[in-house]
Scaffold this active site. Structure first.
Site, short mmCIF file in Angstrom:
data_model
loop_
_atom_site.label_atom_id
_atom_site.label_comp_id
_atom_site.label_asym_id
_atom_site.label_seq_id
_atom_site.Cartn_x
_atom_site.Cartn_y
_atom_site.Cartn_z
N ASP A 428 -0.84 9.64 -20.43
CA ASP A 428 -0.03 10.69 -19.83
C ASP A 428 1.39 10.55 -20.38
O ASP A 428 1.93 9.45 -20.42
CB ASP A 428 -0.03 10.58 -18.30
N ARG A 439 1.39 13.91 -3.35
CA ARG A 439 -0.03 14.06 -3.65
C ARG A 439 -0.54 13.04 -4.67
O ARG A 439 -1.75 12.94 -4.87
CB ARG A 439 -0.31 15.48 -4.16
N LYS A 452 4.02 7.38 -15.87
CA LYS A 452 2.92 7.52 -14.93
C LYS A 452 1.73 6.64 -15.30
O LYS A 452 1.15 5.97 -14.43
CB LYS A 452 2.47 8.98 -14.86
N CYS A 556 13.39 45.31 -20.03
CA CYS A 556 14.03 46.43 -19.33
C CYS A 556 13.71 46.40 -17.84
O CYS A 556 14.52 46.84 -17.02
CB CYS A 556 13.59 47.76 -19.95
#
Length: 994
Positions: A428, A439, A452, A556
Site C-alpha cells: 500500500d 474503520r 499503512k 458553463c
C-alpha cells in the site's frame, strides 16, 4: 458493555470476535468444543491465556476509541443490571438464557439481539419491541430533481431536468415530495408533502394543479422521508412462528431448516452437555432426531443441511464470525440511531458449500480432532492437513485500507502463510491518516503518518507471531511491472484485492487473468458490498469497470448555471485552488526563475503575470488586511458577478424563439447582500481570511467578535456593470468563444482582450523590478508564499468549501448542505463503515478457503452481495467463462497456447522458430506477431526488414522491453484468412524461456 460519546449504553455478551461480557477464561488449547480460541478472538493474544475473556478484551477494545467507555462485567445478567441498557446483545448463550433475557428486554422496551456462529453457519435475531420507530428507513440522501415544467391539470404533470449522465429522476411510485423555488405556480412551495405517480424517467404525476397559477420557471422537487413504525415479536413466540428474512424466496426452505437445526443444537447441548463432536455421525444423527422432534410447521426439513451443520457445529471460523458479528453490529447501530430498516426478525447465513469440496467430504473424526493448537476451531471443520496447507500459501494483499485491514486480521487468525514456505505480502502506498481510524482498526493515533502496510504487518504479527508477512509500499500498476511482473504473479497461490478505484481493480484483474492467478476481489460503498472470486478456467472474469465520473461538470454549468449542490461544491473546490494554491505557486516560481514564463503561450503568460502582479499588490500586513481582502472577494463573487450576469440576461429575458431564458436547467439567480451577523457570511470571511493569511505567512485570528467589528466598519464602493460581455451557454460555445486570456472555471466574467505584446513587456519589466526589491529582503530566502492544497481532513479547508458552496447555492435557490456532506462530496470520499468491510472481508475469506483446497467445482464458489441497510445477503454461483471458436477449436478467455521456446542449442527461440511452431502445431500461417504494442513480425514489410525480425531471439525482446528477468513472454498474432470477428478470439501464445 460500552457507552458511545452520546451516552447510549450497549451490552454485548461475548460477541463473536469482540467479546464484551464473559464469565469464561481464555483457554490454553481450545480442546473444549464451543470455545472461541485464538484463531477467532483476534483481540486476545498468547499473554491473555488464563485471563477472563471480558477483562482481557476490555483493555484492547478501549484502545480503539478513547471516546467510548468500555467496561468488563463478569457477573450474572440480573434484571437490575440489564435494565440500564438500551441495547442488549447475546452470543454463545444457552437458549434458556436467551429466552429469559429476551422476555425481560421485550417487556422493558430494550432492543434485544441474538447473534451466534457455529461452524459454517450463523444466526441473527432482532426484537426491537412492539412500537419501534425508524426515523430514516432508506439508504442514501433523499431524492431531488430540478423542475423543467409543471402542467395545469388533474393530475398535474411535473417534468424534471435530466442529469449530466442523461438519467432522469430517481423517484418511485408513492414517494412523498415537496416543492421549493417554483415561480408562477407558487401554490406548490411550502405545501404539505404529496405522493407522486411515476409516468416515465422524466415525468411525475402529483395530483390536481388545475386551479394553480401557470408555471413560469425554476423549482426543485424533493423527497420527504416519513418515519416508519415496526412491531416485533418476543423470542419465545418468534421461535415457534419465525419471520425469516431472505434475499429471494428460493432461499426460505434452507433458512427454515437452519432455524430448526440451531434449535436442535441447543437441545443436544442441553442433553449431552457439549456440542456434537466433529465428523461423528452418531452425534449428527442425534441432532437430526431432535430436529424432527421439534416439528416442521414451517415446511419440510432438509436432512442433509441439518447433518452437515451438526458435523461441524463445534468448529469456529474467523470469517463466519466476521460476517455474523458485522451484521449484528449494524443492527445495534440501527437500534441506537433509528437509521435503516432493522432485521425482521431472523436471518440465517451458511457456507456449507465448503463441505462439498474435494477432500472435505471424506474427513474423519481423527482428521478433525483437536491438536492443542490455536487453530483447533478451524481444524474441527477442515482437518489438520488443510491447516498445514493454509500455512504454506503465498498470497498478495493489495491495499491496507478498510477491507485490507479486515483481510489481514482474518488471514492472521486463519493461519494463512503462517507455516513453512508461506508468504503473505501486503502493499500500500498510503500513510495512516486520522480519518482512517474509524474503520481501519489495525491503526491507532500514534500510527498517523506512518506507512499503512508497515503498521498493518506489525499489528497482525502481534495477533499471530507465526504469520510470515512482508510489508511493501508500492502501487501495483504499469509503473511497477518490473517489481510485480508476470513471474511474480505466477508464483502466487492467490491475490486479494482491497482497492478503492475501479481502474486499479481492473488492472489487477488483467494481471491475474494473464498469469492464471486466482483473485478474490472485494468492494464496499456505505452499507453495500460485494465479493467476486475469479478462478482460472472456472469462472467468468470480472467485468471491466466503466469510467467513473470524476466529479467534474460542464464549465458553463459551474460558472453561470448551477442547479445542484454538487455543482456549487465543485465551484467552491475550484475557487479554493484558484485563490490559495495556483497564485502562490506562480509567484514562488516567478521569484525563483522568471524565465519560466517564456515557456508559456502569450495569453497564458499574460494571465500568470497579471495574477502575480495582483497578488503582490494585495500582500497583507496583518489580520485586518486579510479580512478586508476576504470581504472584497465575497462582494465580487456573491453580488457583483451575479448582478453582471442578470444585466446580460435579465429575469424576463427570452430567447430568439420567444422561450423564457431562465427556465429548465437554468435557474435565475439573485445577488446577496452582505450581513456580518449572518453566520454563513461570517464563516466564509473567517475561513477565507485565515487561508489568505496562511498563504502570505501572516498570523491568523479566530476571534469572531473581533472579525465582525472589522467588517462592520467596511464600506465598499458600488461596482460598475460592464457592457458587451458574451457568456457561452453550452460547452461547444465555450470552446468556440474561448477567451484569449484564459479564465478558470467559476471566475467572474471578464472582457476578452487579445494579448498585447507591449502590455506583456511592461508587466515583465515592472515585476522584474519588484522581484529585485523583494530578493533583498531576508524573507526571500524562503518561498514568498505558501501554496495550500485542499485537504479533506483540514477543518479550515472544509469550512471554506462549505460556506463558499452554500452562498453560491443561496444565489441560485439551491438548498444548502451541511459541513459533513460538503466534506464527503468535495473530498470525494466514498462512504465507508467498518461493519460492511468486516462482513465483506469475512465473505472473501470463505472463498479463499475454497482456493486453498484447489477446488475445481464451480458450484462451490459464490459471488456475494450484501446490503446492511436492509440486512440482505445474496450469494450466487459465479457464471462460467464464455467460450468461442477459433481455428476449428473451442476456447475460453482463460486458454492460451503454451510452448517451451528453447532452441536446440539451449538458447531462446527466434521469431521464425515461433512462426514455424504455430504453423506446424496448429496449421496457422501468421501474418503479424506482436508483444504488447511492439510488432515482432509483419508479413507486409520488405524482405530485409522481415529477415531482421525473423532472426531476433525472444530473450532480446525481453531485454529491449526492460524485463530481462522475465521467464515467459506473452505474444499475440494475426493469421491469414481471419474474419473481423476473430480479432478478440485468438488465444495468446505463452512462451517459456530458458
Amino acid at each position: 458493555m460500552g457507552t458511545d460519546p452520546g451516552g447510549v449504553p450497549v451490552l454485548g455478551t461475548s460477541m463473536d470476535g469482540d467479546p464484551h461480557m464473559d464469565t469464561d477464561r481464555v483457554p490454553s488449547n481450545g480442546r473444549r468444543f464451543g470455545w472461541r480460541p485464538h484463531d477467532i478472538q483476534f483481540l486476545l493474544g498468547q499473554s491473555d491465556v488464563g485471563q477472563n475473556r471480558a477483562e482481557a478484551s476490555q483493555r484492547v477494545l478501549a484502545e480503539l476509541n478513547p471516546s467510548v467507555v468500555v467496561e468488563a462485567h463478569t457477573g450474572e445478567l440480573s434484571e437490575a443490571f440489564l435494565a440500564s441498557f438500551q441495547v442488549v446483545v447475546l452470543t454463545e448463550s444457552p437458549l434458556e438464557e436467551q429466552l429469559r433475557v429476551g422476555d425481560f428486554c421485550h417487556a422493558r422496551g430494550i432492543c434485544f439481539i441474538v447473534a451466534d456462529a457455529k461452524g459454517l453457519a450463523g444466526q441473527l435475531f432482532c426484537d426491537f419491541g412492539e412500537h419501534f420507530v425508524i426515523d430514516d428507513p432508506a439508504e442514501g440522501d433523499p431524492v431531488c430533481a430540478t423542475v423543467q415544467h409543471i402542467s395545469q391539470g388533474n393530475p398535474g404533470v411535473v417534468t424534471c431536468v435530466g442529469t449530466e449522465d442523461s438519467h432522469g429522476h430517481l423517484f418511485c411510485d408513492g414517494d412523498l415530495v415537496t416543492f421549493s423555488g417554483v415561480e408562477g405556480m407558487t401554490e406548490l412551495n411550502g405545501r404539505e408533502p404529496v405522493p407522486v405517480h411515476v409516468l416515465d424517467a422524466f415525468r411525475l404525476e402529483i395530483g390536481d394543479t388545475s386551479s394553480f397559477s401557470p408555471y413560469r420557471r425554476g423549482g426543485l422537487v424533493s423527497e420527504v422521508r416519513q418515519p416508519q413504525e415496526c412491531s416485533y415479536e418476543p423470542l419465545c413466540r418468534a421461535l415457534e412462528e419465525p419471520k425469516i428474512q431472505v434475499a429471494s424466496p428460493e432461499e426460505l426452505p434452507r433458512s427454515r431448516s437452519l432455524h430448526i437445526a440451531f434449535r436442535a443444537l441447543h437441545a443436544f447441548r442441553r442433553e449431552q452437555g457439549c456440542l456434537p463432536r466433529p465428523r461423528v455421525l452418531a452425534d449428527a444423527e442425534r441432532v437430526l432426531e431432535l430436529a424432527w422432534s421439534l416439528g416442521t410447521q414451517q415446511g419440510p426439513l432438509d436432512e442433509d443441511i441439518v447433518r452437515a451443520f451438526a458435523c461441524v457445529s463445534a468448529g469456529n471460523l474467523c470469517p463466519v464470525a466476521a460476517v455474523v458479528g458485522a451484521l449484528a453490529a449494524q443492527e445495534v447501530l440501527k437500534a441506537i440511531t433509528r437509521k435503516f430498516l432493522p432485521l425482521n426478525q431472523w436471518l440465517y447465513f451458511d457456507a456449507l458449500e465448503c463441505l462439498a469440496l474435494a477432500g472435505a467430504a471424506q474427513l474423519t473424526e481423527v482428521d478433525c480432532a483437536p491438536r492443542g493448537s490455536r487453530y483447533d476451531g478451524q481444524i474441527a471443520v477442515f482437518g489438520a492437513n488443510f491447516q498445514e496447507q493454509l500455512g504454506r500459501q503465498k498470497y498478495l494483499v493489495v491495499g491496507a485500507g478498510a477491507i485490507g485491514c479486515e483481510l489481514l486480521k482474518n488471514f492472521a487468525m486463519m493461519g494463512l502463510a503462517a507455516g513453512p514456505g508461506g508468504e503473505l505480502i501486503v502493499t500500500d502506498m498510503d500513510a495512516v491518516a486520522l480519518s482512517n481510524l474509524h474503520r481501519q482498526f489495525l491503526y491507532r493515533s500514534a500510527d498517523i503518518s506512518e506507512p499503512k502496510s508497515v503498521v498493518a504487518a506489525k499489528a497482525i504479527r502481534r495477533m499471530n507471531p507465526h504469520v510470515r508477512v512482508t510489508a511493501q509500499q508500492n502501487q501495483v500498476g504499469p509503473a511497477t511491472e518490473p517489481l510485480y511482473g508476470d513471474n511474480f504473479f505466477r508464483r502466487l497461490d492467490g491475490v486479494t484485492s482491497a482497492l478503492d478505484t475501479m481502474e486499479a481493480r481492473t488492472y489487477l484483474e488483467s494481471c491475474c487473468l494473464r498469469c492464471l492467478t486466482p483473485l478474490v476481489d472485494s468492494g464496499t460503498e456505505g452499507p453495500r458490498g460485494n465479493v467476486l472470486p475469479m478462478v482460472p478456467h472456472l469462472t467468468k472474469p470480472l467485468e471491466p469497470g466503466g469510467t467513473p465520473r470524476d466529479g467534474t461538470f460542464a464549465s458553463c454549468t459551474l460558472r453561470y448555471f448551477p442547479r445542484t449542490i454538487q455543482h456549487t461544491l465543485q465551484w467552491a473546490h475550484d475557487e479554493f485552488e484558484g485563490l490559495f494554491q495556483l497564485p502562490a505557486e506562480h509567484i514562488n516560481r516567478f521569484m525563483e526563475d522568471p524565465a519560466f514564463l517564456e515557456q508559456l503561450p502569450a495569453g497564458k503568460a499574460l494571465k500568470v503575470l497579471e495574477q502575480v502582479r495582483d497578488r503582490l499588490r494585495e500582500r497583507p500586513r496583518d489580520w485586518r488586511d486579510c479580512v478586508l481582502w476576504a470581504r472584497r472577494h465575497w462582494q465580487s463573487r456573491y453580488h457583483d458577478a451575479i448582478a453582471q450576469l442578470l444585466h446580460i440576461y435579465p429575469p424576463e429575458h427570452e430567447t430568439s424563439l420567444g422561450v423564457p431564458f431562465w427556465t429548465g436547467d437554468k435557474s435565475c439567480p439573485h445577488p446577496l447582500t452582505f450581513n456580518p451577523e449572518n453566520d454563513t457570511h461570517l464563516d466564509y470571511i473567517l475561513a477565507t481570511a485565515h487561508l489568505f493569511a496562511q498563504v502570505h505567512r501572516v498570523p491568523p485570528c479566530r476571534d469572531r467578535r473581533a472579525t465582525q467589528d472589522i467588517l462592520c466598519s467596511v464600506v465598499l464602493p458600488p461596482s460598475a456593470l460592464q457592457e458587451g460581455l458574451q457568456i457561452p451557454l453550452t460547452e461547444e460555445q465555450e470552446e468556440a468563444q474561448k477567451p484569449t486570456v484564459p479564465q478558470r472555471r467559476g471566475t467572474t466574467p471578464r472582457v476578452h482582450v487579445p494579448p498585447d505584446r507591449r502590455q506583456l513587456t511592461e508587466l515583465i519589466q515592472d515585476l522584474a523590478q519588484q522581484r529585485q526589491e523583494l530578493m533583498g529582503h531576508e524573507e526571500a530566502q524562503v518561498p514568498l508564499m505558501e501554496p495550500i492544497h485542499f485537504e479533506k481532513d483540514n477543518n479550515i479547508h472544509v469550512d471554506f468549501i462549505t460556506a463558499a458552496s452554500n452562498l453560491r447555492a443561496e444565489n441560485y435557490g439551491i438548498p444548502p448542505t451541511d459541513w459533513m456532506t460538503s466534506k464527503r462530496i468535495a473530498g470525494r470520499i466514498l462512504p465507508a463503515i467498518i461493519t460492511t468491510t468486516a462482513a465483506v472481508a469475512g465473505l472473501a475469506c470463505l472463498e479463499v478457503y475454497k482456493l486453498v483446497w484447489g477446488c475445481q467445482d464451480l458450484s462451490c464458489y459464490r459471488n456475494s452481495n450484501i446490503s446492511l441497510s436492509n440486512c440482505l445477503l445474496l450469494r450466487r454461483v459465479p457464471l462460467p467463462p464464455p467460450t468461442y471458436w477459433y481455428g476449428g477449436c473451442e476456447w475460453s478467455c482463460w486458454d492460451r497456447l503454451e510452448m517451451r521456446a528453447v532452441s536446440a542449442d539451449g538458447q531462446a527461440m527466434t521469431v521464425q522458430e515461433v512462426l514455424d511452431w504455430l504453423q506446424r502445431t496448429h496449421g496457422w500461417t501468421v501474418t503479424t506477431l506482436l508483444h504488447g504494442d511492439t510488432i515482432l513480425y509483419n508479413k507486409g514489410d520488405n524482405e530485409e526488414t522481415r529477415a531482421q525480425q525473423q532472426a531476433q531471439r525472444l530473450s532480446d525482446i525481453l531485454e529491449d522491453a526492460g524485463m530481462p528477468q522475465q521467464q515467459a513472454l506473452e505474444l499475440h498474432y494475426v493469421c491469414e484468412e481471419e474474419d473481423a470477428e476473430d480479432e478478440d478470439k485468438r488465444p495468446p501464445l505463452l512462451c517459456s524461456l530458458p
